[in-house]
Design a protein around this motif. Structure first.
Motif, PDB file in Angstrom:
ATOM      1  N   ASP A 194      57.958  37.623  56.522  1.00 45.31           N
ATOM      2  CA  ASP A 194      56.581  37.372  56.110  1.00 45.31           C
ATOM      3  C   ASP A 194      56.568  36.552  54.825  1.00 45.31           C
ATOM      4  OD1 ASP A 194      57.077  39.222  53.960  1.00 45.31           O
ATOM      5  OD2 ASP A 194      56.513  40.884  55.255  1.00 45.31           O
ATOM      6  N   THR A 195      55.381  36.123  54.440  1.00 45.31           N
ATOM      7  CA  THR A 195      55.239  35.250  53.275  1.00 45.31           C
ATOM      8  C   THR A 195      55.732  35.913  51.997  1.00 45.31           C
ATOM      9  OG1 THR A 195      53.347  34.127  54.280  1.00 45.31           O
ATOM     10  CG2 THR A 195      53.585  33.932  51.894  1.00 45.31           C
ATOM     11  N   GLU A 196      55.453  37.196  51.844  1.00 45.19           N
ATOM     12  CA  GLU A 196      55.863  37.908  50.627  1.00 45.19           C
ATOM     13  C   GLU A 196      57.372  37.857  50.437  1.00 45.19           C
ATOM     14  OE1 GLU A 196      55.867  42.461  48.761  1.00 45.19           O
ATOM     15  OE2 GLU A 196      54.726  42.015  50.597  1.00 45.19           O
ATOM     16  N   HIS A 197      58.120  38.159  51.480  1.00 52.94           N
ATOM     17  CA  HIS A 197      59.582  38.185  51.352  1.00 52.94           C
ATOM     18  C   HIS A 197      60.167  36.779  51.289  1.00 52.94           C
ATOM     19  CE1 HIS A 197      58.856  42.345  52.836  1.00 52.94           C
ATOM     20  NE2 HIS A 197      59.849  42.608  51.997  1.00 52.94           N
ATOM     21  N   MET A 198      59.541  35.834  51.952  1.00 57.63           N
ATOM     22  CA  MET A 198      59.996  34.442  51.844  1.00 57.63           C
ATOM     23  C   MET A 198      59.785  33.918  50.423  1.00 57.63           C
ATOM     24  SD  MET A 198      58.629  32.958  55.499  1.00 57.63           S
ATOM     25  CE  MET A 198      59.085  31.245  55.161  1.00 57.63           C
ATOM     26  N   ARG A 199      58.676  34.291  49.811  1.00 58.84           N
ATOM     27  CA  ARG A 199      58.406  33.860  48.441  1.00 58.84           C
ATOM     28  C   ARG A 199      59.432  34.463  47.476  1.00 58.84           C
ATOM     29  NH1 ARG A 199      55.484  29.858  45.554  1.00 58.84           N
ATOM     30  NH2 ARG A 199      56.550  30.169  43.573  1.00 58.84           N
ATOM     31  N   GLU A 200      59.856  35.677  47.724  1.00 60.59           N
ATOM     32  CA  GLU A 200      60.873  36.298  46.871  1.00 60.59           C
ATOM     33  C   GLU A 200      62.178  35.500  46.932  1.00 60.59           C
ATOM     34  OE1 GLU A 200      61.305  40.360  47.983  1.00 60.59           O
ATOM     35  OE2 GLU A 200      59.325  40.957  47.233  1.00 60.59           O
ATOM     36  N   VAL A 201      62.517  35.015  48.123  1.00 60.96           N
ATOM     37  CA  VAL A 201      63.715  34.190  48.263  1.00 60.96           C
ATOM     38  C   VAL A 201      63.571  32.911  47.450  1.00 60.96           C
ATOM     39  CG1 VAL A 201      65.149  32.871  49.862  1.00 60.96           C
ATOM     40  CG2 VAL A 201      64.249  35.092  50.551  1.00 60.96           C
ATOM     41  N   LEU A 202      62.447  32.228  47.609  1.00 57.44           N
ATOM     42  CA  LEU A 202      62.225  30.964  46.903  1.00 57.44           C
ATOM     43  C   LEU A 202      62.248  31.147  45.392  1.00 57.44           C
ATOM     44  CD1 LEU A 202      59.437  29.369  49.128  1.00 57.44           C
ATOM     45  CD2 LEU A 202      61.834  28.650  48.952  1.00 57.44           C
ATOM     46  N   ASP A 203      61.596  32.176  44.908  1.00 57.04           N
ATOM     47  CA  ASP A 203      61.568  32.415  43.456  1.00 57.04           C
ATOM     48  C   ASP A 203      62.978  32.635  42.913  1.00 57.04           C
ATOM     49  OD1 ASP A 203      58.826  32.151  43.328  1.00 57.04           O
ATOM     50  OD2 ASP A 203      58.415  34.308  43.421  1.00 57.04           O
ATOM     51  N   TYR A 204      63.789  33.356  43.665  1.00 54.69           N
ATOM     52  CA  TYR A 204      65.157  33.623  43.215  1.00 54.69           C
ATOM     53  C   TYR A 204      65.986  32.337  43.228  1.00 54.69           C
ATOM     54  CZ  TYR A 204      69.687  35.930  42.760  1.00 54.69           C
ATOM     55  OH  TYR A 204      70.933  36.326  42.329  1.00 54.69           O
ATOM     56  N   VAL A 205      65.833  31.547  44.276  1.00 57.07           N
ATOM     57  CA  VAL A 205      66.574  30.284  44.381  1.00 57.07           C
ATOM     58  C   VAL A 205      66.201  29.342  43.244  1.00 57.07           C
ATOM     59  CG1 VAL A 205      66.770  28.166  45.760  1.00 57.07           C
ATOM     60  CG2 VAL A 205      66.982  30.400  46.859  1.00 57.07           C
TER      61      VAL A 205
END
Length: 541
Positions: free
Chosen positions: A487-498
């Motif tokens: 979902d968008t929430e978990h995808m955003r967590e990946v992007l923020d970390y990257v």
């Protein structure tokens, strides 16, 4: 400062050959109708419909020379738009972009109780153009062939195939796949053909023998591929079960190699071409008012990126490089079909959301002063960084502009443009001392699916494709990929970390005008990729 075009664009003189989608897997596109093209004269359009119901002939521009028509390569590049008319796979992805599997050559499948294997049944009446019946042994042969050829991209979960009988086999997984996207390449991207036909012809580079709804009748490297509708297509009796790409709605489909978009524009204007997907947006107006054509603006899912060598570049140096790059300048240097990226993916993907945009990060904010600050933190002493890329004109154009931009920030860069095989070899841990960053293009069945090579720590002997090892990244990536938490929430967590770690930089997306004959009532899109040989034409039922 926000991104802006630089005068230093004039400092680099280059000719860019426009390409369709990128060299790694490819994969999705999002189309938007312009709504301004005139309607075709229905009487003239219907005159092209033959007694068998097919449109008589369609000439399509393709921007890359296919070089060969082999079916043992899941890395299809721009061949994705038409190769599935020649060869087929065990399954398709659903036409509605839901991510669901739809059986194709496979009639059915049954997962084991523990999920570590699937028992797959083939249709027992699949034949190729020469009458060879496709069996489970052919499936096993094709899988073993691409593995031996080093073409088994994204086969992380695949283990082996056990033949049970002529039309049944067991597909074994190394562990339970967490999502269909993780086994998409074995199931959907691996093309199946007859072992007998392959060996009889000594390969299929110039004389392919597939099971698809089109037969190749002429192939001239660097010039054209001509296909005719297959009247004996095995799938005709299963049309209500198969996806739309298995319909041959055109009698003669000719693919003309036209590498320059300007030449393709002329071909459309003088009527020698019927379809072109890479018309620069600057030329769009020429066709929106032309009653012979319809126009759609297309954003392709494939995007260009920079990845640092995780074994050689520290976080501060990575960020120094990123802030020194203006991706507006780079995308312009790459050619008229490229626009700056604003995330690791784009609206072409079904799982894209505006909340995944990366405004206010080094991807959108070009800032030489900040680059220099990070250089100081990194203790940079003027060492020459080494960039590798595949030696096509688009990648080279991007690399040359990046070289100019980094020089403005005081960073020395050496470019090494190599063949695709050499590129894949050099990105292994064995050769990690020979490069500091890479440029390439990537795509996938979804936005999170495109992150596989870039973020999965298991693809390169315990590292990502760019040699990064990070257990936290792996955890975030696996969570975002799993069906239950995709979902968008978990995808955003990946992007923020990257972004926080400076692991990746997104350069450009492909945005062009798709121009096609107004005799076409509706273009067919397979997972977002336009497929003209399956389109619906005025006068067809």
């Amino acid at each position: 400062m926000k991104k802006k075009m630089l005068a230093l664009l004039l400092a680099v003189s280059m000719t860019v050959t426009l390409a369709a989608c990128g060299s790694m897997t490819n994969k999705g596109a999002d189309s938007k109708g312009s709504g301004t093209s005139a309607e075709a004269d229905s009487g003239d359009a219907k005159s092209h419909i033959l007694e068998n119901g097919r449109y008589d002939k369609l000439v399509v521009a393709i921007s890359e020379d296919p070089q060969d028509l082999e079916g043992d390569d899941v890395n299809l590049g721009s061949r994705y738009y038409w190769i599935y008319g020649i060869y087929e796979s065990l399954f398709d992805m659903a036409d509605d972009n839901s991510g669901e599997l739809v059986p194709c050559m496979a009639e059915s499948y049954e997962p084991s109780e523990d999920g570590t294997s699937w028992t797959v049944k083939l249709h027992n009446d699949i034949t190729d153009w020469e009458g060879n019946n496709i069996t489970a042994n052919d499936v096993k042969y094709c899988f073993e062939k691409i593995i031996a050829a080093g073409q088994a991209i994204r086969f992380d979960y695949y283990d082996s195939i056990e033949v049970i009988d002529d039309y049944t086999f067991k597909m074994n997984w190394k562990e339970v796949p967490p999502a269909i996207s993780e086994i998409e390449f074995p199931l959907v991207r691996t093309l199946i053909f007859s072992q007998k036909a392959y060996e009889d012809h000594g390969g299929m580079a110039t004389t392919p023998v597939g099971t698809g709804c089109y037969k190749v009748t002429d192939f001239v490297t660097g010039s054209k591929v001509v296909m005719e509708a297959n009247d004996d297509y095995w799938g005709l009796k299963y049309q209500d079960q198969l996806t739309g790409r298995h319909k041959a709605t055109v009698q003669t489909l000719e693919l003309d190699v036209v590498t320059e978009s300007s030449t393709a524009v002329v071909g459309l204007e003088n009527g020698t071409l019927d379809v072109c997907s890479y018309v620069p947006l600057a030329d769009e107006e020429k066709f929106t008012s032309d009653p012979r054509y319809k126009v759609e603006e297309v954003v392709q899912g494939d995007y260009w990126y920079i990845a640092p060598n995780g074994q050689r570049m520290g976080e501060d140096l990575r960020k120094a490089v990123y802030y020194a790059i203006d991706n507006q300048a780079v995308s312009t240097a790459m050619g008229g079909q490229y626009v700056p990226s604003t995330s690791l993916g784009n609206s072409a993907y079904a799982d894209y959301d505006e909340a995944l945009e990366l405004d206010g990060t080094y991807i959108t904010d070009y800032d030489v002063d900040k680059a220099k600050d990070y250089l100081d933190k990194a203790g940079y002493k003027g060492e020459t960084l080494k960039l590798i890329c595949v030696n096509n004109e688009t990648a080279t154009a991007a690399a040359q502009m990046i070289q100019v931009l980094l020089e403005q920030a005081g960073i020395k860069l050496e470019i090494n443009a190599v063949t695709n095989d050499t590129y894949n070899t050099m990105t292994s841990p064995t050769y990690s001392d020979q490069w500091d960053m890479m440029i390439n293009t990537i795509g996938g069945p979804s936005m999170v699916g495109s992150w596989h090579l870039l973020m999965d720590n298991e693809v390169n002997n315990g590292l990502t494709f760019s040699l990064i090892e990070d257990s936290k990244l792996q955890e975030l990536y696996e969570t975002a990929t799993a069906d239950a938490t995709h979902d968008t929430e978990h995808m955003r967590e990946v992007l923020d970390y990257v972004i926080d770690k400076g692991y990746l930089y997104s350069i450009a997306n492909v945005s062009t005008a798709l121009v096609y004959t107004a005799n076409m009532e509706e273009m067919y899109y397979r997972e977002g990729y336009y497929t003209p040989g399956a389109a619906k034409f005025i006068g067809q039922e």
